[in-house]
Design a protein around this motif. Structure first.
Motif, PDB file in Angstrom:
ATOM      1  N   LEU A  32       0.815  -1.214   0.000  1.00 30.22           N
ATOM      2  CA  LEU A  32       0.000   0.000   0.000  1.00 30.22           C
ATOM      3  C   LEU A  32       0.852   1.268   0.000  1.00 30.22           C
ATOM      4  CD1 LEU A  32      -2.727  -1.122   2.580  1.00 30.22           C
ATOM      5  CD2 LEU A  32      -2.779  -1.313   0.090  1.00 30.22           C
TER       6      LEU A  32
ATOM      7  N   TYR B 251      -0.719   9.643   3.368  1.00 31.51           N
ATOM      8  CA  TYR B 251      -1.378   8.359   3.608  1.00 31.51           C
ATOM      9  C   TYR B 251      -0.815   7.802   4.899  1.00 31.51           C
ATOM     10  CZ  TYR B 251      -2.950   3.542   2.808  1.00 31.51           C
ATOM     11  OH  TYR B 251      -3.550   2.309   2.922  1.00 31.51           O
ATOM     12  N   SER B 252      -1.685   7.435   5.795  1.00 25.87           N
ATOM     13  CA  SER B 252      -1.232   7.068   7.134  1.00 25.87           C
ATOM     14  C   SER B 252      -1.982   5.830   7.617  1.00 25.87           C
ATOM     15  CB  SER B 252      -1.523   8.273   8.038  1.00 25.87           C
ATOM     16  OG  SER B 252      -1.423   7.911   9.380  1.00 25.87           O
ATOM     17  N   ILE B 253      -1.257   4.895   8.233  1.00 25.91           N
ATOM     18  CA  ILE B 253      -1.930   3.730   8.811  1.00 25.91           C
ATOM     19  C   ILE B 253      -1.495   3.550  10.256  1.00 25.91           C
ATOM     20  CG2 ILE B 253      -2.219   2.526   6.603  1.00 25.91           C
ATOM     21  CD1 ILE B 253       0.127   0.768   7.308  1.00 25.91           C
ATOM     22  N   LYS B 254      -2.428   3.077  11.050  1.00 20.58           N
ATOM     23  CA  LYS B 254      -2.174   2.834  12.477  1.00 20.58           C
ATOM     24  C   LYS B 254      -2.796   1.479  12.781  1.00 20.58           C
ATOM     25  CE  LYS B 254      -2.701   5.293  16.874  1.00 20.58           C
ATOM     26  NZ  LYS B 254      -3.713   4.397  17.496  1.00 20.58           N
ATOM     27  N   LEU B 255      -1.939   0.502  13.085  1.00 19.24           N
ATOM     28  CA  LEU B 255      -2.363  -0.894  13.124  1.00 19.24           C
ATOM     29  C   LEU B 255      -2.221  -1.488  14.510  1.00 19.24           C
ATOM     30  CD1 LEU B 255      -0.274  -2.018  10.004  1.00 19.24           C
ATOM     31  CD2 LEU B 255      -2.546  -0.950  10.032  1.00 19.24           C
ATOM     32  N   ASP B 256      -3.271  -2.116  15.009  1.00 21.22           N
ATOM     33  CA  ASP B 256      -3.153  -2.865  16.262  1.00 21.22           C
ATOM     34  C   ASP B 256      -2.329  -4.127  16.063  1.00 21.22           C
ATOM     35  OD1 ASP B 256      -4.521  -1.137  17.866  1.00 21.22           O
ATOM     36  OD2 ASP B 256      -6.339  -2.359  18.049  1.00 21.22           O
ATOM     37  N   SER B 257      -2.423  -4.719  14.873  1.00 20.14           N
ATOM     38  CA  SER B 257      -1.692  -5.959  14.608  1.00 20.14           C
ATOM     39  C   SER B 257      -1.121  -5.929  13.203  1.00 20.14           C
ATOM     40  CB  SER B 257      -2.622  -7.173  14.760  1.00 20.14           C
ATOM     41  OG  SER B 257      -2.008  -8.314  14.154  1.00 20.14           O
TER      42      SER B 257
ATOM     43  N   GLU C 153      -1.936  -9.159  11.165  1.00 22.99           N
ATOM     44  CA  GLU C 153      -3.341  -9.286  10.737  1.00 22.99           C
ATOM     45  C   GLU C 153      -3.688  -8.293   9.634  1.00 22.99           C
ATOM     46  OE1 GLU C 153      -6.080  -9.293  14.036  1.00 22.99           O
ATOM     47  OE2 GLU C 153      -5.150 -11.065  14.926  1.00 22.99           O
ATOM     48  N   PHE C 154      -3.122  -7.088   9.688  1.00 22.03           N
ATOM     49  CA  PHE C 154      -3.397  -6.129   8.615  1.00 22.03           C
ATOM     50  C   PHE C 154      -2.747  -6.592   7.316  1.00 22.03           C
ATOM     51  CE2 PHE C 154      -2.648  -2.244   6.124  1.00 22.03           C
ATOM     52  CZ  PHE C 154      -3.939  -1.727   6.093  1.00 22.03           C
TER      53      PHE C 154
ATOM     54  N   SER D 122      -4.779  -9.155   5.771  1.00 24.79           N
ATOM     55  CA  SER D 122      -5.993  -8.634   5.143  1.00 24.79           C
ATOM     56  C   SER D 122      -5.700  -8.093   3.745  1.00 24.79           C
ATOM     57  CB  SER D 122      -6.612  -7.537   6.016  1.00 24.79           C
ATOM     58  OG  SER D 122      -6.987  -8.078   7.271  1.00 24.79           O
ATOM     59  N   VAL D 123      -4.499  -7.507   3.585  1.00 26.00           N
ATOM     60  CA  VAL D 123      -4.103  -7.037   2.249  1.00 26.00           C
ATOM     61  C   VAL D 123      -3.892  -8.241   1.327  1.00 26.00           C
ATOM     62  CG1 VAL D 123      -2.436  -5.666   0.938  1.00 26.00           C
ATOM     63  CG2 VAL D 123      -3.004  -4.996   3.284  1.00 26.00           C
TER      64      VAL D 123
END
Lengths: 327, 327
Positions: B126, B270-276, B279-280, B283-284
């Motif tokens: 991404l 573009y910014s992402i903040k992931l708990d895991s 797992e993210f 998902s991709v």
């Protein structure tokens, strides 16, 4: 070199001209206008300004015609019409009428074996892309689109129609508390009022009743009644100095859950901050003109949107170079 | 239904299992492992766990095999090998070796008329997409990638190798001042030290010399010497309680100029903040498994990356529905 034409030379058309001049694989061939061609002053020297009545005779001299008219009355007619002659790109942004516009443009483009791209820009456009990517990756989630801070032309016009108003600009502004709630990943239900607020800068006619104008604004159905609206009365000098810009922006945020009982939350945010809304939109149009040529070269015809375009088609660089430099 | 297999069942493999369970157009057919199959406890009941040695016999029962091994030694061998039997997706992330991996996988996939997608995830993935979109739209600009706050496995391992260290986690953290400079649109030159800082949480062996360990960390060439590094010594209970998560995140920001003498600046973030993180990433991978099937159905074969995939291919929805709902 991709040979580009521009139809319509307002702020968007001039933005396209600047963007084409930044693209080393494109040349601007001509600008077409409904006005008297000699009345138009364009930026690039040596490029002819031509009456739109003569556009058909440029059929073999232009690859992609970038359509810079308005969505209300220009594009529904122009885009299918021009797709008979050229590959075309437009920025049609009347969301509810996109399916209808797509069908008309697709039929025209297929009949002439041309590529047409509609609704290119940032919303619809880049924001649509981000809603799609994030929702495909995080299906158990919810997305939010915020607009602004930026000028809404429709709301500014509505204020200007109030008796006693000489000039007016309306800014749409995301509510900071709403942004924070969404970024927390809690997927809140937000009312219209909770998501955006509106701020108006108004120049009054002499003798106008400020209190009456303010009341007419904040109670106006559809436009303002559902929002918290602030009205500032200013003089013409301040209006000219501080409110003639075309800055805009916005955000698409999606939060979604994964894992055991959805215990993990992920937040994806796409945000843009633009000094000039028309110049940025123009830059998107020009990148997609390159993609139109890639489709044409591979023999694809018909109507496309940003959702259909392989990202690599936007770049001058080969797949090999992109994989090496960007992946 | 798209029939999915998973090869490799660590954090990423389990993440894929959860993501497949969220996809109403996919079913998990089997999980393959190098371990003793009966030793594996998977989440979905009724799905067989099978030895990797038997994988060839599943050739006609699985459409897309999602490869969840590591980039160092597993994927360079597994991806071309598996592409002989199935459409495949991997998350190969050794940036420098992507061209070589692409060539090997492409040859294998073409020989067997399969679709293979490599380097799917968030970086590469991404983030690569966002570098591409933003640079194609704003060619006169500069992009910046920030990682974190999140755990770097390589740096954590490096700390754990220091004598006297019992356990350690290293967080990579973007420097707030650098983010603000980049967001201002000034396109600053930033040194390694100015972009990210590093924070280590260390559990010492009993009797170890804290000062010596700290010095060994902060002066370690390549890993820490070029960064401002903070070292915290904590006990095992605190380590287990606060530092066992797999949160991560990051940002891609590009600022570019348009218009007359480049007077207007636009900033895209573009910014992402992931708990895991796993797992993210999973998902991709699963969204791109859907795209692999779309390519296969249209007769496209060979190796692809995220840069080649029309965004609409990631969605279960038809083009018509996407245009209506998302555009």
């Amino acid at each position: 070199m991709i040979r580009i034409g521009i139809l319509g030379y307002g702020n968007l058309g001039r933005g396209v001209e600047y963007a084409v001049n930044q693209a080393s694989d494109m040349e601007l061939v001509a600008v077409f206008t409904r006005r008297a061609p000699e009345s138009l002053q364009i930026v690039t020297s040596g490029v002819p300004v031509v009456s739109v009545n003569e556009i058909a005779s440029w059929k073999d001299k232009i690859d992609v015609m970038i359509l810079c008219g308005g969505s209300a009355t220009d594009l529904p007619i122009q885009t299918p019409e021009m797709a008979k002659l050229f590959h075309v790109i437009d920025s049609f942004d009347t969301h509810a009428k996109i399916p209808e516009h797509f069908a008309a443009v697709d039929a025209a483009a297929k009949a002439s074996s041309k590529v047409a791209m509609i609704s290119v820009g940032w919303d619809p456009g880049l924001f649509s892309l981000n809603r799609l990517y994030a929702s495909a990756i995080l299906p158990e989630g919810k997305d939010y689109t915020f607009w602004g801070k930026g000028v809404s032309q429709g709301h500014s016009d509505a204020v200007r129609r109030i008796p006693g108003v000489k000039n007016a600009k309306q800014y749409t502004i995301p509510v900071e508390e709403a942004l924070e709630k969404v970024r927390s990943g809690s997927n809140p239900e937000l009312s219209t009022r909770e998501k955006h607020r509106r701020e108006c800068f108004v120049v009054l006619e002499s003798g106008a009743d400020a209190a009456a104008v303010e009341k007419a604004i904040v109670t106006m159905p559809n436009y303002f009644a559902d929002y918290d609206t602030t009205v500032h009365f200013i003089d013409e000098a301040e209006f000219a100095k501080n409110h003639s810009g075309m800055a805009h922006g916005g955000k698409v945020i999606r939060a979604g859950k994964t894992g055991e009982n959805g215990k993990n939350t992920h937040v994806v945010e796409y945000s843009i901050k633009l000094d000039s809304n028309p110049e940025f939109t123009a830059s998107v149009l020009v990148a997609y003109a390159r993609a139109a040529m890639r489709f044409a070269e591979e023999g694809t015809v018909g109507c496309k949107t940003v959702l259909d375009v392989p990202p690599a088609y936007l770049s001058q660089k080969s797949g090999e170079v992109l994989r090496k430099e960007l992946l």
